[in-house]
Design an enzyme around this catalytic site. Sequence first.
Site, short mmCIF file in Angstrom:
data_model
loop_
_atom_site.label_atom_id
_atom_site.label_comp_id
_atom_site.label_asym_id
_atom_site.label_seq_id
_atom_site.Cartn_x
_atom_site.Cartn_y
_atom_site.Cartn_z
N ASP A 114 -92.14 13.27 -7.38
CA ASP A 114 -90.76 13.25 -7.89
C ASP A 114 -90.33 11.91 -8.48
O ASP A 114 -89.15 11.66 -8.68
CB ASP A 114 -89.78 13.67 -6.80
N GLU A 115 -91.30 11.03 -8.77
CA GLU A 115 -90.98 9.73 -9.35
C GLU A 115 -91.94 9.40 -10.49
O GLU A 115 -93.14 9.63 -10.39
CB GLU A 115 -91.09 8.63 -8.29
#
Length: 309
Positions: A114-115
């Site tokens: 998620d980054e």
Amino acid sequence: MILHIDIDCFYCSAERLRDDSLRNIPIAVGGQGGVKIFGETPKESDFGHGIIVTSSYEARSKGVKTGMLIKHALSVCPDLVIIPPQHRYYRELSRRLHQALMRFSPVVESLSIDEFFCDLKGLDIDLSLYTKKVKDEILEKIGLPVSIGVAPSKWIAKLATGAAKPSGIRIVLPSEVPSFISHQPLNAFSGMGKQMRLKLKAHGIHTLGEAANAKHLFDSWGKGALKLYERLVGEDEEPVLANKPRKSIGISRTFPPLKNRQELRRRVLILARHVSALVLKHESYPRSFSFSLRYEYGTKITQQVTKDR
């Protein structure tokens, strides 16, 4: 400049995409962690022994934390809605986000599911307009809320994203780095581990700004500490890498407390076989091996060995 983007409460945001009734209420993603791998079906009576993987901001405001036992999370937030994790679905959303970001930057690096980092060097853009466009398009086309940080280096950009949460944008220009980090707590910085924080606090250092003024300490603690110092003052010059090599491979499962040592050993061997398969799949050559075990009441032990390749 480098852009860092983080999906806000990723797993919870992903579940809200599929179910509107989950919006604006305290929710969490968690459970038994896939005990089917051991050849058994999860029992409803064991549900409370699962752990919280992540939670929404509504749940966090009521005391729910990542890693908390579900039964403890329900005690602090009785109206908490818990959803079992669907990792294949999350990976697909992450892939779609990665593809979307490639339309905005020539080089995109995946830091985690998620980054992401995006290299903005060479782009003639207005940073405020650009970041807003990125944020708005991801929300419109994928449906995920994100926070964005922009800075001269990767790790200051990630720190800026933390300051922008939830669902915000923070731009830190090169001349603003010293003032931006000055009052930030040590634990806000990625890679600032517990032992390093303790060493700094022993010297009366409690903020990143104070740490930035203590380069002599990092110099005396070796190359790893000096690398950390360069990161926290934004002088590391680490590039954004589209095909960054994998640093680790692992697997973990949460299950009800066991008192049978043979059964525990059997489960460890099953997990070890799965890790071995992943190592072969990725053609990796691991040098360090780590094993962690958490007991019923929260005590955790970790053992690590390093072998020559």
